[in-house]
Design a protein around this motif. Structure first.
Motif: not given
Length: 317
Positions: A128, A131-132, A223, A226-227, A230-231, A250-251, A253-254
């Motif tokens: 995560a 991806r961030y 996590t 991080s999301y 990201i969002i 990242c979808s 991983h989510l």
């Protein structure tokens, strides 16, 4: 030493000791259990083939030699061992050919599975974070997350996972068992051992709660944070194509994170071991057999680069 502890553990107050436990597995008729065994064998085979294929695919494709796929290889390698630690014994339990498990092997299985589960929590939070960095700092990503940093993060996840559960396994090995010796599950888990112990369970329950808070909650917070970033970054991207491209990375991983943390928090983050064991068995199956199977397929179908690499591999044949 742990070996000596395992040999001397299980002794009761009157001098007798519990040498082995009986695993109940799943209730039902012989035919229903055989059907379940066939499902387990199929899912186990697909899990090993799927995860091994991802490792081979990343290994043989130079354009997949990036931190994201390096972490994915670690996750796939972990999933193979995680499900191997459970399924072969579970099949023996359901067929009635291997329903007993020695105290020593029970503790070792418990330690192995808890350690791999903890490592998975850390690995998912590292993924995560990766991806961030990729989405929030695209221009600086190659310097912020290079091969050396990604190797250190992966190694830290493995070491952290095994170190976090070593004290818990040691404390569990020191419990005394007076009988009954029947575990209402298809593998040794911490709650089953605690339920059968006749000694003071408070230190182990406290250790289990603290480990689950430290491992699951801490990695879950990393996590989630991080999301959130990201969002926030995705919302600032104006073009629809840009948003779709960023989200596609990242979808997958989510999806994996949602399934894993949902079942793990239900199983481990609680102050007491007492809960509905039959319901737990179903959640355990999701956590230990379904999730390792889903991971390679989620990453394959939700990831354009992996699909392209798979296409090239089949074209060569």
């Amino acid at each position: 030493s742990l070996q000596m502890d395992l040999n001397t553990s299980g002794h009761t107050a009157n001098g007798t000791s519990v040498e082995e436990f009986i695993l109940l597995g799943f209730p039902g008729t012989w035919h229903s259990r055989v059907s379940l065994v066939m499902v387990f064998i199929l899912m186990y085979s697909l899990t090993v083939i799927g995860n091994a294929s991802i490792i081979a695919l990343v290994w043989t494709n130079k354009n997949l030699h990036t931190p994201m796929y390096f972490f994915l290889c670690n996750l796939s390698f972990l999933e193979i061992w995680y499900t191997t630690g459970i399924v072969p014994k579970a099949i023996g339990v359901m067929l009635g050919t291997s329903q007993t498990i020695s105290f020593r092997v029970c503790i070792l299985q418990l330690f192995f599975l808890l350690s791999l589960g903890s490592t998975e929590c850390f690995l998912l939070s590292v993924m995560a974070y990766d991806r961030y960095l990729a989405i929030c700092y695209p221009l600086r990503y190659s310097s912020l997350m290079n091969s050396v940093i990604s190797a250190r993060l992966a190694l830290s996840s493995w070491l952290g996972g095994f170190l976090a559960t070593s004290l818990l396994a040691f404390l569990t090995s020191r419990l005394t068992f007076c009988g009954p010796d029947v575990i209402n599950n298809y593998f040794c888990d911490i709650d089953s051992c605690l339920a059968l112990s006749c000694s003071d369970r408070w230190p182990v329950e406290l250790a289990a709660f603290l480990v689950s808070i430290t491992v699951v909650v801490t990695s879950c917070v990393v996590t989630l944070v991080s999301y959130v970033y990201i969002i926030y970054s995705l919302l600032r991207i104006h073009s629809a194509h840009g948003k779709k491209k960023a989200f596609s990375t990242c979808s997958a991983h989510l999806s994996v994170v949602t399934i894993w943390y949902g079942s793990t928090i239900f199983l481990y983050v609680k102050p007491s071991a007492q809960s509905n064991m039959d319901r737990k068995k179903l959640v355990n199956t999701l956590n230990t057999i379904v999730t390792p199977l889903l991971n390679p397929f989620i990453y394959t179908f939700r990831n354009k680069e992996v699909k392209q690499a798979l296409g090239r591999a089949f074209q060569k044949k």
